[in-house]
Motif scaffolding. Structure first.
Motif, PDB file in Angstrom:
ATOM      1  N   ILE A  50       0.865  -1.170   0.000  1.00  0.00           N
ATOM      2  CA  ILE A  50       0.000   0.000   0.000  1.00  0.00           C
ATOM      3  C   ILE A  50       0.905   1.224   0.000  1.00  0.00           C
ATOM      4  CG2 ILE A  50      -0.255   0.047   2.527  1.00  0.00           C
ATOM      5  CD1 ILE A  50      -3.173   1.036   2.038  1.00  0.00           C
ATOM      6  N   LYS A  51       0.643   2.161  -0.888  1.00  0.00           N
ATOM      7  CA  LYS A  51       1.504   3.343  -0.983  1.00  0.00           C
ATOM      8  C   LYS A  51       1.241   4.307   0.168  1.00  0.00           C
ATOM      9  CE  LYS A  51       2.503   3.383  -5.856  1.00  0.00           C
ATOM     10  NZ  LYS A  51       2.650   4.232  -7.030  1.00  0.00           N
ATOM     11  N   LYS A  52       2.292   5.017   0.546  1.00  0.00           N
ATOM     12  CA  LYS A  52       2.170   5.970   1.653  1.00  0.00           C
ATOM     13  C   LYS A  52       1.201   7.101   1.319  1.00  0.00           C
ATOM     14  CE  LYS A  52       4.576   8.281   5.293  1.00  0.00           C
ATOM     15  NZ  LYS A  52       5.771   8.427   6.048  1.00  0.00           N
ATOM     16  N   ASN A  53       0.975   7.367   0.036  1.00  0.00           N
ATOM     17  CA  ASN A  53       0.033   8.418  -0.335  1.00  0.00           C
ATOM     18  C   ASN A  53      -1.375   7.874  -0.606  1.00  0.00           C
ATOM     19  OD1 ASN A  53       0.461   7.175  -2.790  1.00  0.00           O
ATOM     20  ND2 ASN A  53       1.033   9.036  -3.883  1.00  0.00           N
ATOM     21  N   ASP A  54      -1.612   6.599  -0.300  1.00  0.00           N
ATOM     22  CA  ASP A  54      -2.950   6.014  -0.416  1.00  0.00           C
ATOM     23  C   ASP A  54      -3.886   6.746   0.551  1.00  0.00           C
ATOM     24  OD1 ASP A  54      -5.076   3.974   0.646  1.00  0.00           O
ATOM     25  OD2 ASP A  54      -4.388   3.144  -1.263  1.00  0.00           O
ATOM     26  N   PRO A  55      -5.128   7.002   0.159  1.00  0.00           N
ATOM     27  CA  PRO A  55      -6.050   7.726   1.045  1.00  0.00           C
ATOM     28  C   PRO A  55      -6.203   7.115   2.436  1.00  0.00           C
ATOM     29  CG  PRO A  55      -6.983   7.564  -1.148  1.00  0.00           C
ATOM     30  CD  PRO A  55      -5.735   6.733  -1.159  1.00  0.00           C
ATOM     31  N   VAL A  56      -6.115   5.805   2.541  1.00  0.00           N
ATOM     32  CA  VAL A  56      -6.223   5.160   3.858  1.00  0.00           C
ATOM     33  C   VAL A  56      -5.037   5.544   4.731  1.00  0.00           C
ATOM     34  CG1 VAL A  56      -6.193   2.950   5.070  1.00  0.00           C
ATOM     35  CG2 VAL A  56      -7.617   3.236   3.038  1.00  0.00           C
ATOM     36  N   VAL A  57      -3.837   5.498   4.170  1.00  0.00           N
ATOM     37  CA  VAL A  57      -2.631   5.842   4.932  1.00  0.00           C
ATOM     38  C   VAL A  57      -2.646   7.325   5.291  1.00  0.00           C
ATOM     39  CG1 VAL A  57      -0.111   5.879   4.906  1.00  0.00           C
ATOM     40  CG2 VAL A  57      -1.330   3.968   3.859  1.00  0.00           C
ATOM     41  N   VAL A  58      -3.002   8.168   4.348  1.00  0.00           N
ATOM     42  CA  VAL A  58      -3.079   9.607   4.604  1.00  0.00           C
ATOM     43  C   VAL A  58      -4.083   9.892   5.723  1.00  0.00           C
ATOM     44  CG1 VAL A  58      -3.753  11.824   3.607  1.00  0.00           C
ATOM     45  CG2 VAL A  58      -2.324  10.249   2.292  1.00  0.00           C
ATOM     46  N   ALA A  59      -5.206   9.200   5.689  1.00  0.00           N
ATOM     47  CA  ALA A  59      -6.221   9.395   6.723  1.00  0.00           C
ATOM     48  C   ALA A  59      -5.709   8.953   8.096  1.00  0.00           C
ATOM     49  CB  ALA A  59      -7.489   8.634   6.368  1.00  0.00           C
ATOM     50  N   LEU A  60      -4.972   7.850   8.154  1.00  0.00           N
ATOM     51  CA  LEU A  60      -4.391   7.420   9.427  1.00  0.00           C
ATOM     52  C   LEU A  60      -3.446   8.494   9.971  1.00  0.00           C
ATOM     53  CD1 LEU A  60      -3.574   3.656   8.770  1.00  0.00           C
ATOM     54  CD2 LEU A  60      -5.119   4.541  10.509  1.00  0.00           C
ATOM     55  N   ILE A  61      -2.600   9.028   9.094  1.00  0.00           N
ATOM     56  CA  ILE A  61      -1.644  10.060   9.511  1.00  0.00           C
ATOM     57  C   ILE A  61      -2.388  11.294  10.016  1.00  0.00           C
ATOM     58  CG2 ILE A  61       0.151  11.641   8.684  1.00  0.00           C
ATOM     59  CD1 ILE A  61       1.002   9.293   6.773  1.00  0.00           C
ATOM     60  N   LYS A  62      -3.431  11.716   9.292  1.00  0.00           N
ATOM     61  CA  LYS A  62      -4.224  12.874   9.725  1.00  0.00           C
ATOM     62  C   LYS A  62      -4.912  12.625  11.053  1.00  0.00           C
ATOM     63  CE  LYS A  62      -5.260  15.010   5.279  1.00  0.00           C
ATOM     64  NZ  LYS A  62      -6.331  15.351   4.326  1.00  0.00           N
ATOM     65  N   ASN A  63      -5.136  11.343  11.351  1.00  0.00           N
ATOM     66  CA  ASN A  63      -5.790  10.975  12.608  1.00  0.00           C
ATOM     67  C   ASN A  63      -4.768  10.777  13.732  1.00  0.00           C
ATOM     68  OD1 ASN A  63      -8.274  10.535  13.886  1.00  0.00           O
ATOM     69  ND2 ASN A  63      -8.046   8.330  13.735  1.00  0.00           N
ATOM     70  N   GLY A  64      -3.509  11.144  13.479  1.00  0.00           N
ATOM     71  CA  GLY A  64      -2.490  11.094  14.525  1.00  0.00           C
ATOM     72  C   GLY A  64      -1.736   9.793  14.653  1.00  0.00           C
ATOM     73  N   VAL A  65      -1.929   8.876  13.708  1.00  0.00           N
ATOM     74  CA  VAL A  65      -1.233   7.597  13.747  1.00  0.00           C
ATOM     75  C   VAL A  65       0.089   7.737  12.997  1.00  0.00           C
ATOM     76  CG1 VAL A  65      -1.346   5.160  13.076  1.00  0.00           C
ATOM     77  CG2 VAL A  65      -3.418   6.344  13.843  1.00  0.00           C
ATOM     78  N   SER A  66       1.157   7.267  13.596  1.00  0.00           N
ATOM     79  CA  SER A  66       2.464   7.294  12.953  1.00  0.00           C
ATOM     80  C   SER A  66       2.546   6.143  11.955  1.00  0.00           C
ATOM     81  CB  SER A  66       3.565   7.157  14.006  1.00  0.00           C
ATOM     82  OG  SER A  66       4.823   7.072  13.376  1.00  0.00           O
ATOM     83  N   VAL A  67       2.728   6.484  10.678  1.00  0.00           N
ATOM     84  CA  VAL A  67       2.833   5.482   9.616  1.00  0.00           C
ATOM     85  C   VAL A  67       4.119   5.754   8.847  1.00  0.00           C
ATOM     86  CG1 VAL A  67       1.764   4.435   7.604  1.00  0.00           C
ATOM     87  CG2 VAL A  67       0.314   5.411   9.403  1.00  0.00           C
ATOM     88  N   ASN A  68       4.985   4.750   8.792  1.00  0.00           N
ATOM     89  CA  ASN A  68       6.259   4.886   8.106  1.00  0.00           C
ATOM     90  C   ASN A  68       6.387   3.824   7.026  1.00  0.00           C
ATOM     91  OD1 ASN A  68       7.444   6.970   9.878  1.00  0.00           O
ATOM     92  ND2 ASN A  68       7.228   5.373  11.423  1.00  0.00           N
ATOM     93  N   VAL A  69       7.227   4.101   6.035  1.00  0.00           N
ATOM     94  CA  VAL A  69       7.522   3.109   5.012  1.00  0.00           C
ATOM     95  C   VAL A  69       8.067   1.865   5.711  1.00  0.00           C
ATOM     96  CG1 VAL A  69       9.007   2.583   3.036  1.00  0.00           C
ATOM     97  CG2 VAL A  69       7.913   4.823   3.221  1.00  0.00           C
ATOM     98  N   GLY A  70       7.549   0.702   5.339  1.00  0.00           N
ATOM     99  CA  GLY A  70       7.968  -0.558   5.952  1.00  0.00           C
ATOM    100  C   GLY A  70       7.026  -1.040   7.043  1.00  0.00           C
TER     101      GLY A  70
END
Length: 92
Positions: A50-70
């Motif tokens: 799943i790409k880091k710019n996928d809407p799901v990942v972006v939404a997690l980040i906006k919700n305060g979740v730390s998401v990193n490559v890997g």
């Protein structure tokens, strides 16, 4: 922290929507990653991506979740009274 991020993906008010079609998702801890990969006899390279710019990942980040490559994200879907988990590894 488990996240129902449907509202974030849709760009609505940053409040989760209560919709059974929107799967719960969360980033696994390093210990959970190790246990998953060992149990399934896989490496991260074997998992779907799943790409880091996928809407799901972006939404997690906006919700305060730390998401990193890997990182590995677990998605939980409920169907016919059963809960299923599936996983994606975050790529650039």
């Amino acid at each position: 922290m488990k996240n129902n991020i449907g509202a974030l993906v849709l760009g609505v008010d940053l409040k989760p929507i209560d919709n059974e079609l929107v799967p719960e998702c969360d980033v696994l801890s390093k210990k959970e990653e190790e246990e998953l990969l060992e149990r399934m006899k896989l490496t991260k390279r074997d998992l779907p991506k799943i790409k880091k710019n996928d809407p799901v990942v972006v939404a997690l980040i906006k919700n305060g979740v730390s998401v990193n490559v890997g990182d590995i994200i677990e998605f939980k879907r409920k169907e016919f009274g059963n809960e299923y988990s599936y996983y994606r590894v975050v790529i650039e």
